[in-house]
Design an enzyme around this catalytic site. Structure first.
Site, mmCIF file in Angstrom:
data_model
loop_
_atom_site.group_PDB
_atom_site.id
_atom_site.type_symbol
_atom_site.label_atom_id
_atom_site.label_comp_id
_atom_site.label_asym_id
_atom_site.label_seq_id
_atom_site.Cartn_x
_atom_site.Cartn_y
_atom_site.Cartn_z
ATOM 1 N N GLU A 132 0.806 -1.220 0.000
ATOM 2 C CA GLU A 132 0.000 0.000 0.000
ATOM 3 C C GLU A 132 0.847 1.281 0.000
ATOM 4 O O GLU A 132 0.377 2.333 0.414
ATOM 5 C CB GLU A 132 -0.979 -0.013 1.176
ATOM 6 N N HIS B 108 -11.654 -0.633 6.881
ATOM 7 C CA HIS B 108 -10.209 -0.748 6.754
ATOM 8 C C HIS B 108 -9.458 0.074 7.807
ATOM 9 O O HIS B 108 -8.809 -0.497 8.671
ATOM 10 C CB HIS B 108 -9.844 -0.294 5.328
ATOM 11 N N HIS C 117 -0.737 5.635 7.651
ATOM 12 C CA HIS C 117 -1.858 4.743 7.346
ATOM 13 C C HIS C 117 -1.958 3.718 8.468
ATOM 14 O O HIS C 117 -0.955 3.083 8.825
ATOM 15 C CB HIS C 117 -1.675 4.025 6.012
ATOM 16 N N HIS D 151 -4.893 1.094 11.096
ATOM 17 C CA HIS D 151 -6.213 0.486 11.302
ATOM 18 C C HIS D 151 -6.762 0.879 12.665
ATOM 19 O O HIS D 151 -7.334 0.053 13.374
ATOM 20 C CB HIS D 151 -6.102 -1.034 11.191
#
Lengths: 273, 273, 273, 273
Positions: free
Chosen positions: A114, A203, A133, A135
């Site tokens: 990613e 996500h 990024h 979760h």
């Protein structure tokens, strides 16, 4: 979750093979690798390593998730770890990337699938110098319901009136949920717009800032705000969110003292001191 | 909770007695113990010890619960600790079992009364190479209500459209809730079917996988998903679960990178490094 | 919260004074102190110290709360720490008491004002050999609402069909909420009846057992069950509690293996090993 | 969040400049700095350092928030750290202030912008000898809804019938939410009135007491009570709060033993012993 691919690995393996067997053709392949802008500033690299560990210590990332920083010498390059749990990242694990998500120096190391999240945002947001990024568990509920995440605490004033939600299904249909190519990265960057954060349905989150302490600090207080908002709503009745004018003033006033005081604490903890 | 019984203890005590006093009869008794398939591969044993500690560190098990792995030399044998809190398990505590839940080498050590969970699943699921049984606290609520546990996060895509619930009462009536004989183990394995996990009403979960990182990783993200789903539902309104087609693609795409990156982190933590 | 009083301090100071100044009168006062049944068994003392630390590590007590054990030599004596946070208790802090809450050997040390909880229960419950009093945070909500705490997990089968609630207001009117005399202790013991635990409205819990591992283990799983029940109820719809017949069978089957496996783990953690 | 300003820094820099270049004018500037009341008592300073760390360890403050204590030699002076995360505060970081929020000895160190909270409360509350300001996460929901925080546990009896809420918007309009001048500090002190605590809408709490163990202990149990009340309300149905008469008796009876037993534990933990 971020997968990993071995494209760079194949390229470099092929390069090794070429060097030995093909001579001149190796040069052509080598030229396809982007040029390095040179080593990152020591403090920048130190801070990026610390950022990885801070996010793990604060429960924003677990074994998955990643954080990057734009190169201090070249806005078209950024640093991101090889595919590795953030808690384990050291300076030796960092890879330099160009804005097409090509590694300058992967040397066969596995990469985050990613990484396109980072590159595509840096491409369209010159104000952004760091991307996280993750979760973040308490934020995920706000990505799968119609309840907007809004600031209940002045520490999360950067939310403003709300943050957008990226639903990968809208542009890419049924997928494995991963932003693992440039097209998905562009769609995410578009959903982010000029905001400091975007929720990703089913996500997690992507959070940006003008420096590492901002992307990291906003990730931490986005999670904290989500927990508080959830509890405030559970009490029943209307919730008094920050007025957008108040949120704006908090930002104008220096957004949490530029996270300076927090960064000092977080970095010390991350370095085990 | 898993009780313990002393059958093996009695058998081996009797064997000792027989050896001394009865001579030839000892041979007959000895023959009733299953044969060993030999020592497990060093890495497999290391990973099983780590798995025990990882599950404790991640809060999936407390003093109760257990994890097993199929023997690398013989699909009809598996390794499981003697009756011991997972956080305390070392290689010396592992016992080799056959698929009838008979210990090859108990040597009088107390055994988990619920070892039948493991044996009966290995018997009917050749694809399964590791089994976790735990009282994962956030999942238990989904076993005692009519709300299905569904994937709100792509990390729990293995849930698919949902996971089955095993109610021991349906096949065994009023019991002490323990899967402590082969018949109860078979009923549990039947409830599990071809799924990666089964909830156990008023008790906990049993999770399976093609290797230790999968059974452990799925246990961790089953618990994480339960927490998130509970919070998403508390926000009110409909919840956007992963579409079954999305869940399928996540699995096809490698299910959380085969938990490789996570396993590296978890194992290091479990080994205190 | 448990206050402290200095009655014993005064008595012993007076005794010292008497010894020096009054001669024979001292003998009379000294005779008012209960006689010691002798030192407790080493393992019992070790376990009581461990119990104090276990309850702190597991979040059942904070700086307040206490645990006692009946003397192994005399059912009319029990051991309880001087007024001290459980996490700090060592063997030297233990005081021997009679069933009138009189210290054998306070030596001027401050005492828990709520020692009457322990004495009054030991007096009427010969089956009880250990008592825990704590402000277990997840259980308190069930003491201030009309929702009965019931077993959602087989680990808390000892709850049976429910546990009683003690409301100090019913027998003592408006108070400082503390069970700091024999009358209040008797009222609490009466509310407890023959049950393993009693909730105290706006205050906490008192839990008993036939040995330290039981009173401690039940305290831990009472708290765990409360957390799970709260979440199960938040999901909405009916909750499938353990059937009383199931609860009974769990108890008949050995109640969580007599907490043996757990005790081994908890004690090791408490001793920092 | 608390900003920081450099007024003192400018003053002292100017002073340095003046000393060198202007001679006599420096004396005038120097006279504007308040006089010191002398060093604080060693135990008071030790306790203030411990209080900073305790609040961090107990999760009442994170990188933001602060705690002060009135000077033992002069009620018109108090000690507060320079702008620093509480977990990092040492005796060398403490600054002596007068009740106009002027530092006696800032020496160019950055200061908490919200020091006015402390000064303005000390000014009007002679009974108060310590002030805590924090963003206690479980209390914030009660500051943004119409649900009053009330005592569900006798440990939080100091709440009485409830605590007031300070909404900065009412007196100062749209702001950056920070109590960063004397006027805002006065408004907060007025909202506090004669109570032990005041909630700050969208921000946090300010808690006071007659000594450090009280302001710290009340902060800890305010947060604990908020968590419990939230869960009690989630169970549905009416909640049996402490009767005001009961709350009064708890206070009359010594309010949690003056937090003596807790302070001993907290201080040891804060000092890593």
């Amino acid at each position: 979750m971020d997968g990993v691919d071995r494209r760079e690995f194949l390229v470099s393996s092929l390069f090794a093979l070429s060097s030995a067997a093909l001579g001149g053709a190796a040069t052509i392949l080598a030229q396809q690798l982007p040029a390095s802008a040179g080593p990152g500033a020591t403090e920048l690299i130190d801070d990026l390593v610390a950022a990885n560990r801070i996010l793990a210590l604060e429960g924003i990332v677990d074994a998955f998730g990643h954080v990057s920083v734009r190169h201090n010498r070249d806005p078209n390059r950024f640093f991101l770890s090889r595919s590795l749990a953030p808690a384990l990242v050291t300076a030796a694990d960092l890879i330099e990337y160009d804005l097409e998500s090509n590694a300058v120096d992967a040397n066969g190391r596995a990469q985050y699938s990613e990484r396109f999240i980072h590159a595509e945002i840096y491409k369209v947001r010159p104000d952004v110098r760091s991307v996280v990024h993750a979760h973040a568990p308490s934020v995920v509920p706000f990505g799968v319901t119609s309840v907007p995440l809004r600031p209940v605490s002045h520490m999360a004033a950067f939310i403003g009136d709300s943050v957008p939600i990226f639903d990968i299904r809208k542009t890419a249909g049924m997928t494995d949920m991963l932003v693992k190519d440039a097209a998905r990265g562009r769609a995410l960057a578009q959903a982010l717009g000029n905001k400091p954060a975007v929720l990703m349905r089913g996500h997690g989150i992507t959070v940006v800032g003008p420096a590492l302490p901002f992307s990291v600090g906003r990730s931490i207080y986005l999670e904290a705000n989500a927990r508080i908002q959830l509890q405030a709503m559970a009490l029943g009745g209307p919730v008094a969110y920050l007025d957008p004018a108040e949120a704006q003033q908090v930002m104008a006033s220096g957004e949490n003292r530029s996270y300076e005081r927090a960064w000092e604490l977080w970095k010390r903890k991350a370095q085990g001191r």
